[in-house]
Write a protein that holds these residues in place. Structure first.
Motif, PDB file in Angstrom:
ATOM      1  N   ASN A 100      32.918 -25.618 -39.428  1.00 60.12           N
ATOM      2  CA  ASN A 100      33.228 -26.154 -40.581  1.00 60.12           C
ATOM      3  C   ASN A 100      31.855 -27.085 -40.864  1.00 60.12           C
ATOM      4  O   ASN A 100      31.705 -27.623 -41.688  1.00 60.12           O
ATOM      5  CB  ASN A 100      34.190 -26.293 -41.508  1.00 60.12           C
ATOM      6  N   LEU A 101      32.358 -27.789 -39.411  1.00 57.96           N
ATOM      7  CA  LEU A 101      31.425 -28.881 -39.603  1.00 57.96           C
ATOM      8  C   LEU A 101      29.819 -28.767 -39.500  1.00 57.96           C
ATOM      9  O   LEU A 101      29.167 -29.189 -40.172  1.00 57.96           O
ATOM     10  CB  LEU A 101      31.442 -30.033 -38.286  1.00 57.96           C
ATOM     11  N   LEU A 102      30.075 -27.242 -38.859  1.00 54.67           N
ATOM     12  CA  LEU A 102      28.067 -27.042 -39.047  1.00 54.67           C
ATOM     13  C   LEU A 102      27.964 -26.766 -40.375  1.00 54.67           C
ATOM     14  O   LEU A 102      27.213 -27.250 -40.377  1.00 54.67           O
ATOM     15  CB  LEU A 102      28.287 -25.987 -38.024  1.00 54.67           C
ATOM     16  N   PHE A 103      28.956 -26.192 -40.455  1.00 51.66           N
ATOM     17  CA  PHE A 103      28.188 -25.980 -42.185  1.00 51.66           C
ATOM     18  C   PHE A 103      28.178 -26.621 -43.548  1.00 51.66           C
ATOM     19  O   PHE A 103      27.054 -26.672 -43.247  1.00 51.66           O
ATOM     20  CB  PHE A 103      29.649 -24.400 -42.739  1.00 51.66           C
ATOM     21  N   GLY A 104      28.897 -27.579 -43.125  1.00 50.76           N
ATOM     22  CA  GLY A 104      29.137 -28.699 -44.155  1.00 50.76           C
ATOM     23  C   GLY A 104      27.695 -29.759 -43.622  1.00 50.76           C
ATOM     24  O   GLY A 104      27.507 -30.427 -44.601  1.00 50.76           O
ATOM     25  N   VAL A 105      27.081 -29.693 -42.484  1.00 47.90           N
ATOM     26  CA  VAL A 105      26.312 -30.792 -42.050  1.00 47.90           C
ATOM     27  C   VAL A 105      24.638 -30.044 -42.972  1.00 47.90           C
ATOM     28  O   VAL A 105      24.491 -30.451 -43.925  1.00 47.90           O
ATOM     29  CB  VAL A 105      25.786 -31.306 -40.929  1.00 47.90           C
ATOM     30  N   THR A 106      25.211 -28.524 -42.378  1.00 49.83           N
ATOM     31  CA  THR A 106      23.637 -28.145 -42.677  1.00 49.83           C
ATOM     32  C   THR A 106      23.282 -27.466 -44.423  1.00 49.83           C
ATOM     33  O   THR A 106      22.177 -27.716 -44.879  1.00 49.83           O
ATOM     34  CB  THR A 106      23.711 -26.470 -41.711  1.00 49.83           C
ATOM     35  N   PHE A 130      16.894 -32.311 -50.933  1.00 52.72           N
ATOM     36  CA  PHE A 130      16.372 -30.973 -51.489  1.00 52.72           C
ATOM     37  C   PHE A 130      16.378 -31.268 -52.487  1.00 52.72           C
ATOM     38  O   PHE A 130      17.646 -30.815 -53.029  1.00 52.72           O
ATOM     39  CB  PHE A 130      15.142 -29.727 -50.451  1.00 52.72           C
ATOM     40  N   ASP A 131      15.554 -30.890 -53.685  1.00 48.58           N
ATOM     41  CA  ASP A 131      15.720 -30.551 -54.592  1.00 48.58           C
ATOM     42  C   ASP A 131      15.181 -28.911 -54.846  1.00 48.58           C
ATOM     43  O   ASP A 131      13.537 -28.347 -54.754  1.00 48.58           O
ATOM     44  CB  ASP A 131      14.843 -31.184 -55.778  1.00 48.58           C
ATOM     45  N   PHE A 132      16.449 -28.737 -55.180  1.00 54.05           N
ATOM     46  CA  PHE A 132      16.097 -27.132 -55.779  1.00 54.05           C
ATOM     47  C   PHE A 132      16.665 -26.363 -56.845  1.00 54.05           C
ATOM     48  O   PHE A 132      17.763 -26.390 -57.469  1.00 54.05           O
ATOM     49  CB  PHE A 132      15.899 -25.707 -54.681  1.00 54.05           C
ATOM     50  N   PHE A 133      15.957 -25.248 -57.254  1.00 48.98           N
ATOM     51  CA  PHE A 133      16.566 -24.543 -58.826  1.00 48.98           C
ATOM     52  C   PHE A 133      18.292 -23.576 -57.977  1.00 48.98           C
ATOM     53  O   PHE A 133      18.033 -23.083 -57.354  1.00 48.98           O
ATOM     54  CB  PHE A 133      15.613 -23.303 -59.596  1.00 48.98           C
ATOM     55  N   GLY A 134      18.804 -24.274 -59.131  1.00 47.76           N
ATOM     56  CA  GLY A 134      20.107 -23.807 -58.810  1.00 47.76           C
ATOM     57  C   GLY A 134      21.186 -24.215 -58.014  1.00 47.76           C
ATOM     58  O   GLY A 134      22.230 -23.798 -57.163  1.00 47.76           O
ATOM     59  N   LYS A 135      20.317 -25.664 -58.104  1.00 46.51           N
ATOM     60  CA  LYS A 135      21.416 -26.342 -56.816  1.00 46.51           C
ATOM     61  C   LYS A 135      23.106 -27.251 -57.282  1.00 46.51           C
ATOM     62  O   LYS A 135      24.316 -26.786 -56.348  1.00 46.51           O
ATOM     63  CB  LYS A 135      21.039 -27.812 -56.810  1.00 46.51           C
ATOM     64  N   ARG A 136      23.368 -27.138 -58.940  1.00 49.65           N
ATOM     65  CA  ARG A 136      24.536 -27.344 -59.482  1.00 49.65           C
ATOM     66  C   ARG A 136      25.452 -26.151 -58.913  1.00 49.65           C
ATOM     67  O   ARG A 136      26.473 -26.153 -58.311  1.00 49.65           O
ATOM     68  CB  ARG A 136      24.155 -27.681 -60.636  1.00 49.65           C
ATOM     69  N   ALA A 146      17.988 -24.815 -42.957  1.00 48.09           N
ATOM     70  CA  ALA A 146      18.871 -24.784 -43.316  1.00 48.09           C
ATOM     71  C   ALA A 146      20.033 -24.107 -44.828  1.00 48.09           C
ATOM     72  O   ALA A 146      20.956 -24.191 -44.779  1.00 48.09           O
ATOM     73  CB  ALA A 146      19.536 -26.188 -44.001  1.00 48.09           C
ATOM     74  N   LEU A 147      19.133 -23.581 -46.097  1.00 43.38           N
ATOM     75  CA  LEU A 147      19.275 -23.156 -47.352  1.00 43.38           C
ATOM     76  C   LEU A 147      19.966 -21.719 -47.002  1.00 43.38           C
ATOM     77  O   LEU A 147      21.334 -21.309 -46.979  1.00 43.38           O
ATOM     78  CB  LEU A 147      17.721 -23.107 -48.063  1.00 43.38           C
ATOM     79  N   PHE A 176      23.908 -18.044 -46.190  1.00 46.65           N
ATOM     80  CA  PHE A 176      24.571 -16.648 -45.278  1.00 46.65           C
ATOM     81  C   PHE A 176      25.956 -17.142 -44.984  1.00 46.65           C
ATOM     82  O   PHE A 176      27.336 -16.474 -45.460  1.00 46.65           O
ATOM     83  CB  PHE A 176      23.832 -17.248 -44.055  1.00 46.65           C
ATOM     84  N   TYR A 177      26.458 -18.708 -44.589  1.00 49.67           N
ATOM     85  CA  TYR A 177      27.565 -18.570 -44.509  1.00 49.67           C
ATOM     86  C   TYR A 177      28.652 -18.904 -46.356  1.00 49.67           C
ATOM     87  O   TYR A 177      29.658 -18.212 -46.078  1.00 49.67           O
ATOM     88  CB  TYR A 177      27.824 -20.222 -43.772  1.00 49.67           C
ATOM     89  N   LEU A 178      28.341 -19.117 -46.336  1.00 56.86           N
ATOM     90  CA  LEU A 178      28.381 -19.175 -47.668  1.00 56.86           C
ATOM     91  C   LEU A 178      29.090 -17.959 -47.910  1.00 56.86           C
ATOM     92  O   LEU A 178      30.518 -17.419 -48.949  1.00 56.86           O
ATOM     93  CB  LEU A 178      28.229 -19.751 -48.936  1.00 56.86           C
ATOM     94  N   THR A 179      28.236 -16.947 -48.388  1.00 60.80           N
ATOM     95  CA  THR A 179      28.411 -14.961 -48.338  1.00 60.80           C
ATOM     96  C   THR A 179      29.313 -14.654 -47.401  1.00 60.80           C
ATOM     97  O   THR A 179      30.096 -13.940 -48.024  1.00 60.80           O
ATOM     98  CB  THR A 179      27.452 -14.281 -48.512  1.00 60.80           C
ATOM     99  N   ILE A 180      28.980 -15.186 -46.877  1.00 57.90           N
ATOM    100  CA  ILE A 180      29.845 -14.338 -45.644  1.00 57.90           C
ATOM    101  C   ILE A 180      32.208 -14.869 -45.685  1.00 57.90           C
ATOM    102  O   ILE A 180      32.437 -13.937 -46.271  1.00 57.90           O
ATOM    103  CB  ILE A 180      29.887 -14.832 -43.757  1.00 57.90           C
ATOM    104  N   ILE A 181      31.697 -16.594 -45.735  1.00 54.21           N
ATOM    105  CA  ILE A 181      32.862 -17.161 -45.590  1.00 54.21           C
ATOM    106  C   ILE A 181      34.211 -17.108 -47.345  1.00 54.21           C
ATOM    107  O   ILE A 181      35.261 -16.351 -47.953  1.00 54.21           O
ATOM    108  CB  ILE A 181      33.222 -18.027 -44.700  1.00 54.21           C
TER     109      ILE A 181
END
Lengths: 277, 276, 324
Positions: free
Chosen positions: B70-76, B84-90, A17-18, A23-28
């Motif tokens: 954009n729907l696919l991207f938004g959900v992912t 999840f928690d990860f560094f750089g989330k903000r 997911a990340l 990837f998408y963020l980078t490309i678009i």
């Protein structure tokens, strides 16, 4: 990397997911936006500075930031009132108004611009009315503020509405029991809770207004030093085939609005934590 | 129930109505009024013009590509960020908001700088006779960029608020990852999802500035509805311009009605759930 | 023999041309395209459809530079076609000499559109600088058409003050002080004047002024011809790189030449552009008032010089607004 991407959840799919998100963020987004910086870099520091510090550009920054700020502020005040009325009061036609709030998102900006100019020009419905009491709106900075207020209208209302809906009435009741007046309750109890949402709505409305072109250019008047917005100057640069100059101005705007968003994000975080503490 | 005194309420209501009337009702009335100025038959004639039809078709095509992507991207993205928690989330969240802060003209311009004949990939594309800018792909790309954050922004707070408990329970009970997503997560977020898609779709259909830069304005080929409105306006055909614009305004209203129905249905379901 | 037969029996070819033009030529080229298709079909048996793209002149030139595949461009000023040659190299530098009349098959000039009965009695350029006269014109920095307007006024001022540039600048500053709205495009400023009812006088191209009267009624507006004005020469050109790639050179060339033919000139005159052909000019003489005209080459030394002196950043136009 492992440390950076630590996951605290047992749910699956974090990696893919990340990965896809990045990837998408980078490309678009990231690669196209990096073009802005690359092109600006071809200018060199001195001509960059010369471009963005010329009096006309400075004047347009003043106008664009000023009108966007004013419009966002108007939206904070009236957006709060509209949200309050929509959440707290019952009246006929409430659903229709609630529905209409999102109209500026959906209506294309050029159409909005034409419609607003038609309505607010001297021959228009509102323009003639305002004109008769001596207020000129279309083709003045006031007209710009009107267009930008329209563009940013949904942001504040939609940010405040859910928070107001979830607001715990018991706190208000407690405040009343303790002898607080209504406005004291509002200022000391309700407003602090709404503050992050208001800030977030303000930030989005402000950022959106700053870059707006389609609707504003119809109503602005476009007089240099007086009613010329920054996006119009970008177009002017392009008209002289000066792509680098155009991207230079665009870069300054991008950094400024990004900084605004960032500061407001921080502010929100801070006020959120202060409340929890 | 605590509330304000009657005069205060009246003042607040008046202010709210005045504001909404001034900024929402007036433009809307202007659009429909302008469209019907020449009578209904002229309105129909304007809408059935072949160039208008081509513009509507192109707009629908664009939306048909942009919305699913954009729907696919938004959900992912929402899954990764909210669950999840990860560094750089903000930072990641702010980056997702980035397209909001870019002026629409600039959003078009950056794609010209990338794919235009003088751009980075331009010469290569020309050699292989691939058209991106001034053709449908360019319009789609610019629209994807502009509408990029909508679904993710809608879903992230919703999924964050819902937490991970339900999914974790499902996993403990032996449900697979995809199964958990479709049977647990999706039903929880579906209305937020639909709301996001509706805004995404409306914005995708209505985008003017960015598309105007990359379209090439070829009549009947690369003019979307908003661009066609501008053309008609520039041709002294104000009634035509408002007629075509009213298609978009109508679309906007239809979208908003759908959204209202969705809200109503959600509430209905909540009441049912609480009852059972 | 077999090849010849094959050639003869080959089906009529289908050609598609793209004409990238500026804003106010829509009506003109719609008619030209239909007439040319018929003419070409009769001459060669081939079908040709000409697609149109319209927008601000500079924006359109930029689109061609950035890869919009135009077979021909028909823009508002030579500077924009120069830019295509210079920035992209899609056509040779000497393009303007490839067709007659500096590649401008039809011309126009800059006139005034005033409200019916000319209430502010505007007759010439010096009436525009009077206090209380509100002038509408588009922004010359963003509109190619409006650059002609600006240069026409400048030319008048130069002649009036005996080439005294300081006085001419003062004149221009006064003129633009009377402009309440600078629309980004020429058509936009026409709409501001005609539809929104703003301003006492619109500075615009002759064809645009006549069209406005035709569209919005004779009873509302009048055209005033100034004592002297500029000969606006909107040029046309073949984009070599594109026609060679699409193998459309012959038909594209014929399309441009058609504009110079009697039929082409008739259509131009019908759409209120001044024709070049003497015969057609005579026929439509009553349409176009006699105005003393100067060209951009005579007074400004051509477009690239005019652009640099007047419209570049920090140029004379900016100075008008910078130092009031």
């Amino acid at each position: 990397m492992k440390l950076l991407l630590k996951q605290k959840s047992v749910l699956p799919g974090f990696g893919p997911a990340l990965g896809f998100t990045l990837f998408y963020l980078t490309i678009i987004v990231l690669i196209p936006i990096s073009m802005l910086f690359l092109k600006t870099a071809t200018l060199g520091w001195s001509s960059f500075w010369e471009t963005v510090s010329s009096p006309r550009v400075i004047a347009s920054f003043g106008l664009s930031f000023g009108t966007s700020f004013t419009a966002a502020l108007i939206n904070v005040i009236f957006g709060l009132i509209v949200a309050w009325v929509l959440v707290r009061y019952r009246f006929p036609g409430k659903k229709i108004i609630d529905m209409l709030i999102d109209l500026p998102f959906a209506l294309p900006t050029a159409v909005a611009g034409i419609a607003l100019t038609t309505a607010f020009s001297e021959r228009g419905l509102l323009g003639s009315l305002l004109g008769s009491i001596g207020i000129k709106t279309a083709f003045t900075p006031l007209g710009i503020i009107i267009a930008l207020t329209f563009i940013g209208l949904p942001f504040v209302v939609r940010a405040v509405q859910p928070v107001l809906e979830d607001l715990d009435k018991e706190m208000e009741e407690a405040a009343v029991c303790l002898g607080a007046r209504r406005w004291q309750t509002f200022v000391h109890v309700i407003l602090p809770i709404l503050f992050p949402a208001l800030m977030s709505g303000f930030a989005m409305a402000f950022a959106r207004a700053l870059g707006e072109y389609g609707s504003v250019v119809f109503i602005a008047g476009n007089i240099p030093m007086k009613s010329e917005i920054t996006p119009l100057l970008i177009i002017t640069k392009l008209e002289q085939y000066d792509y680098a100059g155009a991207t230079a101005i665009a870069t300054v705007m991008l950094i400024a609005s990004f900084a605004c968003l960032f500061i407001i994000n921080r502010l929100q975080w801070w006020s959120h934590h202060r409340q929890e503490a | 129930m605590i509330t304000e005194s009657a005069p205060v309420r009246r003042i607040l209501m008046t202010l709210a109505f005045g504001f909404v009337g001034l900024f929402l009702i007036v433009p809307l009335v202007t659009v429909f009024g302008g469209a019907l100025q020449g009578g209904f038959p002229l309105f129909i004639k304007n809408i059935r013009d072949p160039y208008t039809r081509a513009a509507i078709l192109l707009t629908l095509q664009t939306a048909a590509v942009v919305v699913p992507l954009n729907l696919l991207f938004g959900v992912t993205a929402a899954w990764a960020i909210a669950k999840f928690d990860f560094f750089g989330k903000r930072t990641l969240m702010t980056l997702i908001d980035l397209p909001f802060t870019v002026s629409p003209i600039v959003s078009g311009l950056i794609f010209v700088l990338l794919f235009g004949a003088q751009g980075i990939f331009g010469p290569w594309l020309m050699r292989h006779d691939i058209k991106i800018i001034f053709a449908v792909p360019g319009i789609i790309l610019a629209t994807i960029f502009i509408t990029f954050p909508y679904v993710a922004r809608e879903l992230i707070p919703l999924m964050q608020a819902q937490g991970n408990d339900q999914e974790e329970a499902a996993l403990t009970l032996g449900s697979g990852g995809w199964r958990t997503f479709f049977l647990v997560t999706l039903p929880n977020i579906r209305w937020g999802l639909v709301y996001g898609v509706i805004l995404l779709n409306a914005r995708a259909m209505g985008e003017f500035g960015a598309v105007s830069v990359v379209s090439g304005h070829i009549r009947g080929l690369t003019n979307t509805i908003p661009l066609h409105v501008e053309i008609l306006y520039n041709e002294y055909n104000l009634v035509g311009a408002f007629s075509v614009a009213s298609i978009l305004a109508f679309l906007a209203i239809a979208t908003l009605v759908t959204k209202m129905l969705i809200k109503w249905k959600t509430r209905q379901e909540m009441i049912l759930e609480e009852a059972s | 023999m077999a090849i010849l037969l094959l050639g003869l029996s080959a089906q009529a070819a289908d050609f598609q041309l793209l004409n990238v033009s500026y804003d106010p030529t829509r009506e003109l080229y719609q008619e030209v395209n239909a007439a040319f298709a018929q003419y070409w079909k009769g001459k060669t048996g081939d079908n040709v459809t000409v697609q149109q793209s319209h927008g601000g002149s500079g924006k359109q030139a930029r689109a061609v530079i950035d890869g919009l595949e135009a077979d021909v461009v028909t823009l508002a000023l030579a500077y924009d076609i120069d830019a295509i040659s210079e920035k992209a190299g899609f056509l040779p530098k000497d393009w303007q000499g490839r067709l007659p009349n500096q590649s401008a098959p039809y011309t126009s000039t800059v006139v005034f559109l005033v409200r019916k009965e000319n209430p502010k009695s505007i007759h010439d350029w010096n009436d525009l600088v009077k206090p209380g006269v509100s002038v509408i014109t588009a922004n010359p920095k963003t509109s190619g058409g409006a650059r002609w307007n600006y240069l026409a006024a400048w030319g008048y001022a130069l002649k009036k003050f005996g080439n005294d540039e300081t006085k001419a600048r003062l004149f221009m500053a006064q003129l633009y002080k009377n402009v309440p709205v600078l629309d980004s495009g020429a058509r936009g400023s026409t709409i501001t004047f005609v539809e929104r009812g703003i301003g006492d006088v619109l500075i615009t191209w002759e064809n645009e002024a006549i069209l406005a009267i035709k569209e919005r009624g004779k009873d509302k507006f009048e055209i005033v011809a100034p004592s002297i004005s500029i000969l606006a020469e909107p040029p046309v050109a073949l984009i070599d790189k594109v026609v060679d790639k699409k193998k459309t050179r012959t038909v594209a060339q014929a399309y441009l030449q058609y504009l110079y033919s009697e039929e082409g000139q008739e259509i131009a005159a019908k759409h209120y552009y001044r024709p070049r052909l003497a015969k057609v000019t005579a026929k439509y003489a009553d349409r176009f008032p006699k105005i003393k005209l100067f060209t951009i080459n005579e007074l400004f030394g051509g477009w690239s010089k005019a652009q640099k002196n007047h419209f570049s950043d920090g140029g004379l136009f900016d100075q008008i607004y910078g130092h009031k």
